[in-house]
Design a protein around this motif. Structure first.
Motif, short mmCIF file in Angstrom:
data_model
loop_
_atom_site.label_atom_id
_atom_site.label_comp_id
_atom_site.label_asym_id
_atom_site.label_seq_id
_atom_site.Cartn_x
_atom_site.Cartn_y
_atom_site.Cartn_z
N VAL A 55 0.82 -1.24 -0.10
CA VAL A 55 -0.01 0.01 -0.18
C VAL A 55 0.75 1.15 -0.05
CG1 VAL A 55 -1.80 1.35 1.38
CG2 VAL A 55 -1.91 -1.19 1.13
N LEU A 56 1.99 1.36 0.75
CA LEU A 56 2.74 2.27 0.90
C LEU A 56 3.50 2.46 -0.43
CD1 LEU A 56 4.15 4.71 2.28
CD2 LEU A 56 6.08 2.98 3.30
N PHE A 111 1.67 4.47 -3.10
CA PHE A 111 1.56 6.00 -3.03
C PHE A 111 3.20 6.72 -3.31
CE2 PHE A 111 -1.86 5.32 -0.37
CZ PHE A 111 -2.75 6.59 -0.38
N ARG A 112 3.77 5.63 -3.48
CA ARG A 112 5.37 6.08 -3.92
C ARG A 112 5.73 5.58 -5.27
NH1 ARG A 112 8.61 4.43 1.57
NH2 ARG A 112 8.09 6.32 2.99
N LEU A 136 -5.26 1.80 5.93
CA LEU A 136 -3.67 1.77 5.39
C LEU A 136 -3.55 2.79 4.44
CD1 LEU A 136 -3.18 -2.19 5.36
CD2 LEU A 136 -2.28 -0.62 6.81
N CYS A 137 -4.52 3.18 3.74
CA CYS A 137 -4.42 4.16 2.65
C CYS A 137 -4.18 5.39 3.46
CB CYS A 137 -5.63 4.30 1.64
SG CYS A 137 -5.33 3.00 0.65
N ALA A 195 -3.29 6.24 6.52
CA ALA A 195 -1.94 6.17 7.06
C ALA A 195 -0.98 6.57 6.21
CB ALA A 195 -1.49 5.00 8.04
N CYS A 196 -0.90 5.92 5.01
CA CYS A 196 0.01 6.29 3.96
C CYS A 196 -0.06 7.51 3.35
CB CYS A 196 0.00 5.18 2.79
SG CYS A 196 0.78 3.34 3.46
N LEU A 250 1.43 9.96 5.79
CA LEU A 250 3.15 9.96 5.59
C LEU A 250 3.55 10.43 4.58
CD1 LEU A 250 5.61 8.43 6.96
CD2 LEU A 250 4.93 6.52 5.53
N THR A 251 2.95 10.09 3.45
CA THR A 251 3.81 10.62 2.01
C THR A 251 3.21 11.94 1.65
OG1 THR A 251 1.92 9.52 0.58
CG2 THR A 251 3.96 8.25 1.48
#
Length: 340
Positions: free
Chosen positions: A261-262, A265-266, A305-306, A308-309, A312-313
């Motif tokens: 998931v992270l 986003f990257r 989770l999305c 949180a990511c 974070l991003t």
């Protein structure tokens, strides 16, 4: 010669690959590796390659006159239509068995023999609807191959029948415990697979006839997994053959390795992210009841989770692509939606 003994016809193996852009050099290496493994014929689908690459592929075909079938498509419409064409051309070339490879895959010597041996064993055991897949390793170095085999045996697969966007709460918790050292990885109890990539897949022409062609509306990403998942869904057997190794270098990744998931986003390519996620959601919702309690729980975890990511991003642009992909996946809106 004993006339009472039946004559057994040797299975005709046709290799098939798809290439695009400017990848004739890697494609040539793949084709020559297939021929070195003993295939009887090779089908190459030129999926809208650059002119110089198309010319190089024609030179390769001419150098192996009668052994290579080269089919040019005017533009790259994705892997699903191209591999569908590859399977059809392989069958027209008289294939009993079709060996699919990506255009940068290099089989380690003996890979095809190991795959054929296991495929025949499955048929001898009464599994007429079957296919076999190799271990995919980043290099042919023995320690790298050993690690790939170990990872395959220890990896607990996400259950498509209950997962959402690749999230399966049970598997997520177990992997988290393993990474924190609170649980030891457990080897897989079976070599059975619920799906497999095209790269290295060995499948019978009769199986292709039984399960149909790849769903071209997937365009790319996940079409191979949806296609091969039809084998166990039909009561057949899809199996990993650890000793059959195909080098899959992966190249420059558009999505980094690690927590998926992270990684979304990257990622560096919004179109690929869209197809990757949309097609996964469609495949999952097709593989079992759409909205069981487990599926809803997994969808909720994916949203958390999305979130949180995203914090974070700070990549709101990626969140919009993910939302678009999930929405189209849930509604089953397939086809070409973004430029490749």
């Amino acid at each position: 010669m004993d006339a009472s003994r039946p004559t057994v016809r040797r299975a005709r193996v046709v290799g098939a690959t798809v290439t695009y852009a400017d990848r004739s050099a890697s494609c040539r290496a793949t084709v020559e590796a297939m021929l070195g493994e003993g295939v009887d014929h090779v089908v190459v689908i030129d999926n809208g390659s650059a002119p110089s690459s198309s010319s190089a592929l024609e030179t390769l075909r001419d150098a192996h006159a009668g052994v290579i079938t080269l089919c040019r498509r005017p533009r790259n419409d994705g892997s699903a239509p191209a591999f569908s064409a590859a399977l059809a051309e392989a069958r027209r070339a008289g294939a009993d068995l079709i060996w699919l490879l990506d255009d940068d895959n290099l089989p380690v010597p003996g890979a095809l023999t190991a795959l054929r041996r296991r495929e025949q064993a499955l048929r001898d055991a009464g599994r007429s609807v079957c296919a076999v897949a190799p271990t995919r390793s980043a290099t042919a170095e023995p320690d790298v191959v050993a690690r790939a085999i170990a990872d395959d045996s220890a990896r607990e697969p996400v259950r498509d029948a209950v997962a959402f966007a690749g999230v399966d709460t049970r598997v997520f918790v177990r992997r988290l415990l393993e990474r924190t050292g609170l649980r030891r990885p457990r080897p897989a109890r079976s070599s059975s697979l619920q799906s497999a990539p095209y790269g290295g897949l060995l499948i019978g022409s009769d199986v292709v006839q039984a399960i149909g062609a790849p769903d071209e509306s997937f365009v790319l990403y996940g079409d191979d997994l949806e296609y091969t998942s039809r084998i166990p869904a039909a009561g057949g057997r899809l199996e990993l053959v650890p000793e059959a190794v195909v080098v899959d270098p992966r190249g420059d990744r558009w999505m980094p390795p690690g927590f998926e998931v992270l990684a979304m986003f990257r990622s560096r390519n919004d179109a690929l992210l869209y197809y990757f996620l949309r097609n996964r959601v469609v495949r999952e919702l097709r593989s079992g009841p759409r909205w069981t309690t487990a599926r809803v729980v997994n969808a909720g975890l994916f949203v958390v989770l999305c979130g949180a990511c995203l914090v974070l991003t700070r990549r709101g642009d990626k969140a919009r692509v993910i939302l678009h992909a999930v929405r189209d996946g849930v509604t089953g809106r397939l086809g070409r939606r973004r430029e490749l």
